[in-house]
Design an enzyme around this catalytic site. Structure first.
Site, PDB file in Angstrom:
ATOM      1  N   HIS A  14       0.754  -1.483  -0.122  1.00 51.66           N
ATOM      2  CA  HIS A  14      -0.549   0.014   0.004  1.00 51.66           C
ATOM      3  C   HIS A  14       0.931   1.582   0.045  1.00 51.66           C
ATOM      4  O   HIS A  14       0.579   2.599  -0.678  1.00 51.66           O
ATOM      5  CB  HIS A  14      -0.296  -0.130   1.273  1.00 51.66           C
ATOM      6  CG  HIS A  14      -1.568   1.125   1.256  1.00 51.66           C
ATOM      7  ND1 HIS A  14      -2.682   1.178   0.190  1.00 51.66           N
ATOM      8  CD2 HIS A  14      -2.121   2.138   2.386  1.00 51.66           C
ATOM      9  CE1 HIS A  14      -2.933   2.245   0.295  1.00 51.66           C
ATOM     10  NE2 HIS A  14      -3.170   2.906   1.696  1.00 51.66           N
ATOM     11  N   HIS A  59       1.649  12.193   2.374  1.00 52.72           N
ATOM     12  CA  HIS A  59       2.199  11.345   2.498  1.00 52.72           C
ATOM     13  C   HIS A  59       3.742  10.680   2.434  1.00 52.72           C
ATOM     14  O   HIS A  59       4.553   9.229   2.312  1.00 52.72           O
ATOM     15  CB  HIS A  59       1.385  10.008   2.456  1.00 52.72           C
ATOM     16  CG  HIS A  59      -0.016  10.006   2.338  1.00 52.72           C
ATOM     17  ND1 HIS A  59      -0.335   9.472   3.482  1.00 52.72           N
ATOM     18  CD2 HIS A  59      -0.777   9.851   1.386  1.00 52.72           C
ATOM     19  CE1 HIS A  59      -1.301  10.262   3.581  1.00 52.72           C
ATOM     20  NE2 HIS A  59      -2.535  10.031   2.352  1.00 52.72           N
ATOM     21  N   HIS A 115      -1.935   4.555  -2.178  1.00 52.94           N
ATOM     22  CA  HIS A 115      -2.172   5.262  -0.742  1.00 52.94           C
ATOM     23  C   HIS A 115      -1.619   6.932  -0.911  1.00 52.94           C
ATOM     24  O   HIS A 115      -2.704   7.838  -0.695  1.00 52.94           O
ATOM     25  CB  HIS A 115      -0.360   5.222  -0.157  1.00 52.94           C
ATOM     26  CG  HIS A 115      -0.777   5.477   1.658  1.00 52.94           C
ATOM     27  ND1 HIS A 115      -1.895   5.912   2.689  1.00 52.94           N
ATOM     28  CD2 HIS A 115      -0.124   6.912   2.087  1.00 52.94           C
ATOM     29  CE1 HIS A 115      -1.726   6.282   3.259  1.00 52.94           C
ATOM     30  NE2 HIS A 115      -0.297   6.060   3.419  1.00 52.94           N
TER      31      HIS A 115
END
Length: 437
Positions: free
Chosen positions: A296, A306, A333
């Protein structure tokens, strides 16, 4: 229908205030995308004994697992199947599970493993002795084979568009690198998600791994995580000698695919690390010349969203993948698409895997639009648009990758590359460049 509209409004209202948003600024592409869509809620509207949320997954050599849910707890965990419509010459019993979350009850979730099955063959089947007839085609036993890939699906109009575009061209196996329903503890959204994808997931095997939106820590004394995901999406972890449904592997045609868990321990002392090490050691590249990894959280990304979250996992596991001569690594993600050159240890390396981020399936949070500038020379192509990818393994040496942007009614190819497995290079195959796994 009125109740479903009210439910959809309440879910959308709560998610509006509870969910993070991606700032739609500093767009790094000239392709313009409208704002994110609201939730796409799919109701059941059938008798309680009717099977729903039907999906299939590979379950070891020549076997398939059929999963379905019924509101009626008395329905049998059983699948009838055969090679002709309405003619079922085989019947297999399976297992079932269920779970509760406050006032929510999942109903009866059935898992039935059927086989042995012949490769590249169409089968017709019925679940629980009731309801509609479904059909699927088993993957081929040899090349070529084609994977459809999309992560961070969710359930919006954009998700529907992605699934529609995938459906327009045949494929053999679907790979989903985490973040499925975006239920985020709103359990009825798991049901809606299962109904949304049923027409596609009942016809081709879906192989998934978990993302952060599957964690869903339940408010109990033991703080159980991934309860909904593990109950609904049973993957072949036992068949691949993994003690956890959060990481596993499978063989299809000449491809060995490893599904890793980004949110379960992966350090050198962890069960996942030891399992991965043992799994990679057993790979026979004469039988499975290609080696693909799915996870992920991306290890490489030039998007600000992220950024750096996969660094610890990369530090722990990257050398294992490199020494095993992994060909391609998929991640989600980050809600964008990005393809990198072959990399090892943050440097271009022709013997390293090609890293691809494909977290652009259509989720409710929208796209990650802020890329770091200037673009890294390691990043070959990046764009913040919804879409899906296709990995076609042509033979033991050659493959083709294409990324299909969702563009209104069409799914245009925005990026593509033909490449060869590093394993076939004498330079990369030399033990001088590889250590023991």
């Amino acid at each position: 229908m009125k109740k479903m509209k009210i439910f959809g409004f309440l879910i959308s209202f709560s998610l509006f205030f509870l969910s993070p948003f991606v700032c739609q600024a500093n767009y790094d592409s000239n392709f313009t995308r409208p704002p994110p869509r609201p939730l796409f809620i799919v109701s059941h509207g059938r008798p309680k004994f009717y099977p729903q949320q039907v999906h299939i997954s590979l379950a070891g050599k020549d076997h398939m697992r059929v999963t379905y849910t019924t509101d009626d707890l008395n329905v049998a965990s059983m699948v009838e199947y055969g090679k002709h419509p309405k003619k079922y010459d085989k019947k297999t019993a399976g297992e079932s599970t269920s779970y509760t979350y406050f006032f929510y009850n999942s109903g009866k979730i059935h898992h039935v493993k059927i086989g042995p099955l012949k490769p590249n063959t169409k089968y017709y089947y019925r679940c629980g002795g009731h309801g509609d007839e479904f059909s699927f085609k088993t993957p081929p036993s040899k090349f070529p084979i084609e994977f459809a890939v999309a992560g961070d699906l969710g359930q919006t109009d954009w998700t529907v568009r992605t699934l529609d575009q995938i459906r327009k061209r045949d494929f053999d196996v679907f790979l989903l690198p985490g973040d499925l329903s975006y239920a985020d503890t709103h359990q009825p959204l798991w049901d809606s998600f299962g109904r949304l994808l049923e027409t596609l997931a009942s016809t081709r095997p879906w192989m998934v791994t978990e993302g952060n939106h599957e964690i869903e820590s339940f408010p109990t004394n033991d703080h159980i995580s991934f309860k909904s995901y593990n109950a609904r999406w049973l993957m072949p972890h036992a068949e691949s000698l993994s003690h956890s449904n959060l990481y596993y592997s499978f063989d299809v045609a000449g491809v060995h695919t490893v599904m890793l868990g980004s949110y379960t321990p992966y350090e050198s002392h962890s069960d996942q690390y030891h399992w991965l090490q043992a799994d990679l050691r057993k790979v026979d590249r004469k039988k499975t010349p290609w080696l693909v990894v799915v996870m992920h959280t991306p290890w490489y990304s030039t998007n600000k969203a992220h950024y750096g979250e996969g660094e610890k996992m990369r530090s722990a596991l990257e050398s294992l993948l490199y020494r095993a001569q992994v060909d391609v690594v998929f991640a989600g993600h980050v809600h964008t698409y990005e393809r990198f050159k072959p990399i090892y240890n943050k440097k271009a390396d022709p013997c390293g895997p090609m890293y691809i981020t494909i977290g652009d399936g259509g989720n409710r949070e929208g796209l990650a639009l802020r890329f770091k500038k200037p673009q890294s020379p390691l990043s070959e192509f990046r764009e913040s648009s919804f879409g899906h990818g296709r990995l076609r393994i042509i033979d033991h040496k050659r493959a083709h990758w294409s990324w299909h942007r969702n563009n209104d009614e069409m799914s245009s190819i925005a990026d593509e590359v033909s490449f060869e497995s590093p394993r076939t290079s004498s330079h990369c195959h030399s033990n001088r460049y590889r250590g023991e796994i």
